[in-house]
Design an enzyme around this catalytic site. Sequence first.
Site, mmCIF file in Angstrom:
data_model
loop_
_atom_site.group_PDB
_atom_site.id
_atom_site.type_symbol
_atom_site.label_atom_id
_atom_site.label_comp_id
_atom_site.label_asym_id
_atom_site.label_seq_id
_atom_site.Cartn_x
_atom_site.Cartn_y
_atom_site.Cartn_z
ATOM 1 N N TYR A 153 0.861 -1.183 0.000
ATOM 2 C CA TYR A 153 0.000 0.000 0.000
ATOM 3 C C TYR A 153 0.892 1.225 0.000
ATOM 4 O O TYR A 153 1.792 1.337 0.835
ATOM 5 C CB TYR A 153 -0.887 -0.023 1.256
ATOM 6 C CG TYR A 153 -1.784 1.179 1.415
ATOM 7 C CD1 TYR A 153 -2.886 1.353 0.581
ATOM 8 C CD2 TYR A 153 -1.540 2.136 2.397
ATOM 9 C CE1 TYR A 153 -3.723 2.456 0.729
ATOM 10 C CE2 TYR A 153 -2.376 3.230 2.556
ATOM 11 C CZ TYR A 153 -3.463 3.388 1.713
ATOM 12 O OH TYR A 153 -4.286 4.470 1.859
ATOM 13 N N ASP A 256 9.604 2.927 0.187
ATOM 14 C CA ASP A 256 8.481 3.605 0.831
ATOM 15 C C ASP A 256 8.603 3.333 2.324
ATOM 16 O O ASP A 256 8.190 2.283 2.821
ATOM 17 C CB ASP A 256 7.150 3.099 0.269
ATOM 18 C CG ASP A 256 5.961 3.808 0.917
ATOM 19 O OD1 ASP A 256 6.184 4.626 1.832
ATOM 20 O OD2 ASP A 256 4.821 3.541 0.512
ATOM 21 N N LYS A 284 4.319 9.217 8.799
ATOM 22 C CA LYS A 284 3.986 8.619 10.095
ATOM 23 C C LYS A 284 4.926 8.985 11.257
ATOM 24 O O LYS A 284 4.768 10.037 11.851
ATOM 25 C CB LYS A 284 3.867 7.115 9.911
ATOM 26 C CG LYS A 284 2.877 6.782 8.764
ATOM 27 C CD LYS A 284 2.022 5.619 8.996
ATOM 28 C CE LYS A 284 1.123 5.385 7.790
ATOM 29 N NZ LYS A 284 -0.157 4.858 8.034
HETATM 30 C C1 LIG Z 1 3.721 2.229 3.249
HETATM 31 C C2 LIG Z 1 2.726 3.337 3.127
HETATM 32 N N1 LIG Z 1 2.879 4.238 2.153
HETATM 33 C C3 LIG Z 1 2.036 5.277 2.024
HETATM 34 C C4 LIG Z 1 0.965 5.435 2.878
HETATM 35 C C5 LIG Z 1 0.043 6.592 2.720
HETATM 36 O O1 LIG Z 1 0.246 7.504 3.747
HETATM 37 P P1 LIG Z 1 -0.901 8.534 4.154
HETATM 38 O O2 LIG Z 1 -1.986 7.740 4.805
HETATM 39 O O3 LIG Z 1 -0.222 9.496 5.080
HETATM 40 O O4 LIG Z 1 -1.376 9.192 2.897
HETATM 41 C C6 LIG Z 1 0.776 4.511 3.907
HETATM 42 C C7 LIG Z 1 -0.339 4.645 4.865
HETATM 43 O O5 LIG Z 1 -0.662 3.769 5.611
HETATM 44 C C8 LIG Z 1 1.682 3.431 4.031
HETATM 45 O O6 LIG Z 1 1.538 2.513 4.989
#
Ligand SMILES: Cc1ncc(COP(=O)(O)O)c(C=O)c1O
Length: 468
Positions: A153, A256, A284
């Site tokens: 994700y 990521d 986060k």
């Molecule tokens: C690995 C990863 N990338 C991107 C995102 C997207 O982040 P946001 O919810 O701050 O848009 C998340 C959110 O859970 C994530 O776990």
Amino acid sequence: MTAESAAQPVPTLRRERQSAMYQRASRTLPGGTDSNFRAWGEDTVYVDRGKGGMVWDIDGNEYVDLRMGYGPVILGHGDPRVDDFVNERMRLGVSFSLTSEDEVAAMELVKELNPWVGKVRMTVSGTEATMHAMRVARAYTGRTKIVKFEGQYHGVHDYALISVGPNNMADLGDADNPVALAWGRGIPGEVAKTIIPARYNNIEFLRRLFEREGEDIAAIIVEPVLGNAAGILPQPGFHQAMRALTEEFGILLIFDEVKTGFRFARGGAAEYFGITPDLATYAKAMGNGYPAAAFGGREEIMSVLPDKVSHGGTYAGNRVAAAAARKVLEILRDTDALETIHATGRRVQEGVREVLDAKGMPFHFTGHPSMFSVMFTEQVATEYRDWAQTDHELYDAIAVGMHARGVMPEPDSREPWFMCEAHAGGDTVDRVVSAFKASLEHALDLRAQGQPLPHETEVAYSDPDAAD
Ligand SMILES: Cc1ncc(COP(=O)(O)O)c(C=O)c1O
């Protein structure tokens, strides 16, 4: 640790106010929430407040929080070190669309903790960070396509919502030739075609893909562990092999680190696994819950900004987020908060291990002590498709039981448990382990009696049209 027996009834949570709020909210917010992932139907939780590792809903039910806002709250809710600093700075004004020293200092800290990063810019969410990192990669390489792994994700933009998390693995297509499965409607087919799904931990698959289409592939984006699939781990050497392969084909490697950054280690998963990616995304943990995020990378790649690639945002680098990131990153750099978090995670794992060993149950921990899950399976899961083979119905029933017993993991087995610094205090670890034990025993009892196992409403994962 309490010795609750399986024969004892499951405690009932108070729900009057939340039920009324659900009715009220549903008249205005789709699903009664601001995110599909929080829409749990009649079980939707409406929060009152949090402190440290605890959270209270508006009915006054108290929980040990293992969701921690899906990971950002690394120190604890309402951490006074961060909140006091943010409050002090925000009195100077929050939004100018001009650049403040807080932003510069925060991004200097990102660089300091991730020394391979040459340049970095703030965004407001992880979604924006991955979107911009993908664009930068396309601009730098002059290529169009991005490879991502099934089950990963990367946020809610169109380029990220491909082959994320279906319940039915058949939706992902043939294992040797997976389809780009859009999650939900509204994603243009032309966009979906630019995203190529790959299979995690399968380096041969990647090599074949790169040999076939490498000249069109700008980057591969990877969650260093499958953070949205219980934290499934890379097999030894996978990241190193992927790094070598990307270099061979001139394809950029985007880590990521939205979940893993500043959590697995001060330098995130890149430091933890000893990999130097080309680009990375952070969010986060860098804000302890304030909306701070960033994307950055090697100087040469990031040099497409500001002249050649669009990036901006009214709230990019806003004072609240920048001040939060500045303080959180200082704390993570200067204190042993991370060591405490890792040790607490290991204590919880030891307790859970004892419970499961006593039952003789097959299981594996996934992820990292700061962010882990437990998978009920003989076979170690190595990719998203393997999740289907695990006993996730049992996990989901345990999660519902823990919730009823005052501990709140995500009610879906794909989301890990998140540890924060404040979980180290008091009897938190014992509460988690005893709730796990009682919930496991109750679920096993129900199963032995042939009764159905409870699970939370799965709104976010249950769109029947997602595979259209
Ligand atoms: C690995 C990863 N990338 C991107 C995102 C997207 O982040 P946001 O919810 O701050 O848009 C998340 C959110 O859970 C994530 O776990």
